[in-house]
Design a protein around this motif. Structure first.
Motif, PDB file in Angstrom:
ATOM      1  N   ASN A   1      -4.529   9.336  -1.271  1.00  0.00           N
ATOM      2  CA  ASN A   1      -5.569   8.984  -0.307  1.00  0.00           C
ATOM      3  C   ASN A   1      -4.871   8.530   0.972  1.00  0.00           C
ATOM      4  O   ASN A   1      -4.285   7.456   1.018  1.00  0.00           O
ATOM      5  CB  ASN A   1      -6.463   7.876  -0.869  1.00  0.00           C
TER       6      ASN A   1
ATOM      7  N   GLU B   1     -10.609   0.731  -3.459  1.00  0.00           N
ATOM      8  CA  GLU B   1      -9.941   1.503  -2.413  1.00  0.00           C
ATOM      9  C   GLU B   1     -10.674   1.354  -1.089  1.00  0.00           C
ATOM     10  O   GLU B   1     -10.057   1.187  -0.039  1.00  0.00           O
ATOM     11  CB  GLU B   1      -9.870   2.984  -2.801  1.00  0.00           C
ATOM     12  N   ASP B   2     -12.007   1.417  -1.132  1.00  0.00           N
ATOM     13  CA  ASP B   2     -12.806   1.271   0.084  1.00  0.00           C
ATOM     14  C   ASP B   2     -12.604  -0.098   0.716  1.00  0.00           C
ATOM     15  O   ASP B   2     -12.467  -0.217   1.930  1.00  0.00           O
ATOM     16  CB  ASP B   2     -14.294   1.500  -0.203  1.00  0.00           C
TER      17      ASP B   2
ATOM     18  N   GLU C   1      -9.184  -0.216   2.286  1.00  0.00           N
ATOM     19  CA  GLU C   1      -9.182   0.560   3.521  1.00  0.00           C
ATOM     20  C   GLU C   1      -9.821  -0.237   4.651  1.00  0.00           C
ATOM     21  O   GLU C   1      -9.299  -0.279   5.777  1.00  0.00           O
ATOM     22  CB  GLU C   1      -9.950   1.873   3.320  1.00  0.00           C
ATOM     23  N   GLU C   2     -10.925  -0.910   4.341  1.00  0.00           N
ATOM     24  CA  GLU C   2     -11.602  -1.732   5.343  1.00  0.00           C
ATOM     25  C   GLU C   2     -10.679  -2.856   5.813  1.00  0.00           C
ATOM     26  O   GLU C   2     -10.577  -3.135   7.008  1.00  0.00           O
ATOM     27  CB  GLU C   2     -12.889  -2.305   4.743  1.00  0.00           C
TER      28      GLU C   2
ATOM     29  N   TRP D   1       3.731  10.170   6.047  1.00  0.00           N
ATOM     30  CA  TRP D   1       2.928   9.010   5.648  1.00  0.00           C
ATOM     31  C   TRP D   1       3.748   8.155   4.688  1.00  0.00           C
ATOM     32  O   TRP D   1       4.550   8.655   3.917  1.00  0.00           O
ATOM     33  CB  TRP D   1       1.656   9.438   4.917  1.00  0.00           C
TER      34      TRP D   1
ATOM     35  N   ASP E   1      -7.369  -2.850   5.727  1.00  0.00           N
ATOM     36  CA  ASP E   1      -6.303  -2.243   6.516  1.00  0.00           C
ATOM     37  C   ASP E   1      -6.765  -1.954   7.939  1.00  0.00           C
ATOM     38  O   ASP E   1      -6.030  -2.180   8.905  1.00  0.00           O
ATOM     39  CB  ASP E   1      -5.799  -0.946   5.868  1.00  0.00           C
ATOM     40  N   GLN E   2      -7.993  -1.474   8.086  1.00  0.00           N
ATOM     41  CA  GLN E   2      -8.529  -1.167   9.409  1.00  0.00           C
ATOM     42  C   GLN E   2      -8.666  -2.444  10.242  1.00  0.00           C
ATOM     43  O   GLN E   2      -8.348  -2.454  11.427  1.00  0.00           O
ATOM     44  CB  GLN E   2      -9.878  -0.458   9.300  1.00  0.00           C
TER      45      GLN E   2
ATOM     46  N   LYS F   1      -6.222   7.795   3.774  1.00  0.00           N
ATOM     47  CA  LYS F   1      -6.945   6.731   4.480  1.00  0.00           C
ATOM     48  C   LYS F   1      -6.527   5.363   3.962  1.00  0.00           C
ATOM     49  O   LYS F   1      -6.286   4.447   4.724  1.00  0.00           O
ATOM     50  CB  LYS F   1      -8.451   6.918   4.335  1.00  0.00           C
ATOM     51  N   THR F   2      -6.474   5.226   2.631  1.00  0.00           N
ATOM     52  CA  THR F   2      -6.086   3.937   2.052  1.00  0.00           C
ATOM     53  C   THR F   2      -4.580   3.842   1.834  1.00  0.00           C
ATOM     54  O   THR F   2      -4.090   2.814   1.400  1.00  0.00           O
ATOM     55  CB  THR F   2      -6.805   3.699   0.708  1.00  0.00           C
ATOM     56  N   LYS F   3      -3.880   4.944   2.067  1.00  0.00           N
ATOM     57  CA  LYS F   3      -2.426   5.018   1.934  1.00  0.00           C
ATOM     58  C   LYS F   3      -1.983   4.683   0.516  1.00  0.00           C
ATOM     59  O   LYS F   3      -1.105   3.863   0.282  1.00  0.00           O
ATOM     60  CB  LYS F   3      -1.743   4.099   2.948  1.00  0.00           C
TER      61      LYS F   3
END
Length: 137
Positions: free
Chosen positions: A46, A116-117, A120-121, A3, A123-124, A48-50
Motif C-alpha cells: 500500500n 491502515e486508514d 494513513e490519516e 518508496w 501520516d498525512q 498510500k500507507t507505505k
C-alpha cells in the motif's frame, strides 16, 4: 520512482537482507543472519500507507556473501505461504459445473483496513505539520 515501506511479518532480529529473487510474480528476500526466507505479499503493498506484509517461506543459512536472481519462467521451490484473497462461500451444484461466490472481507481484514486508514490519516497530518514548519522557516 522509489518508496520506503514499513514491513510487517519479518524477523525483527534481522537488519540485513542481502539477497532478493523472484520466480514469475513471486518475490523473496533472505536474512543474512540465517533467520529465514520471506515472501512479499504483493497484494499487501500500500503506497498510500507505505506498508507491505511478508510471510516466512522457508529456512536460510547464515551468509555474508550473496546476491539475487530472477527466474521469469521458473517455479518457486517454496511451498505457498500467502493467504488466499477470497474464499469460496458455497458450491452450487447442478448443470454439470460449480460456481464460486466471493464474499466481503472477514472482520480481521476489515480491522486491518481500518488501522491502515487511521495510520494513513496520521501520516498525512504529520506531513502537513512538517510542511507548515518548513513554510515558517
Amino acid at each position: 520512482k522509489q518508496w520506503s515501506l514499513r514491513a510487517s511479518g519479518l524477523d525483527g532480529a534481522c537488519k540485513t537482507w542481502g539477497s532478493a529473487w523472484s520466480f514469475k510474480t513471486e518475490v523473496y528476500f533472505t536474512c543474512n543472519k540465517g533467520k529465514g526466507v520471506y515472501q512479499l505479499d504483493p497484494g499487501s503493498v500500500n503506497l498510500k500507507t507505505k506498508q507491505a506484509k511478508f510471510y516466512k517461506a522457508g529456512d536460510s543459512a547464515k551468509t555474508d556473501s550473496n546476491d539475487g536472481m530472477n527466474c521469469m519462467k521458473g517455479l518457486s521451490p517454496f511451498k505457498p505461504v500467502l493467504p488466499p484473497r477470497y474464499e469460496a462461500a458455497r458450491k452450487l451444484v447442478g448443470g454439470g459445473g460449480a460456481a464460486v461466490v466471493l464474499h466481503p472481507a472477514k472482520k480481521e481484514e476489515k480491522k486491518d483496513k481500518k488501522e491502515e486508514d487511521e495510520e494513513e490519516e496520521q501520516d498525512q497530518e504529520e506531513d502537513q505539520e512538517e510542511d507548515q514548519e518548513e513554510d515558517q522557516e
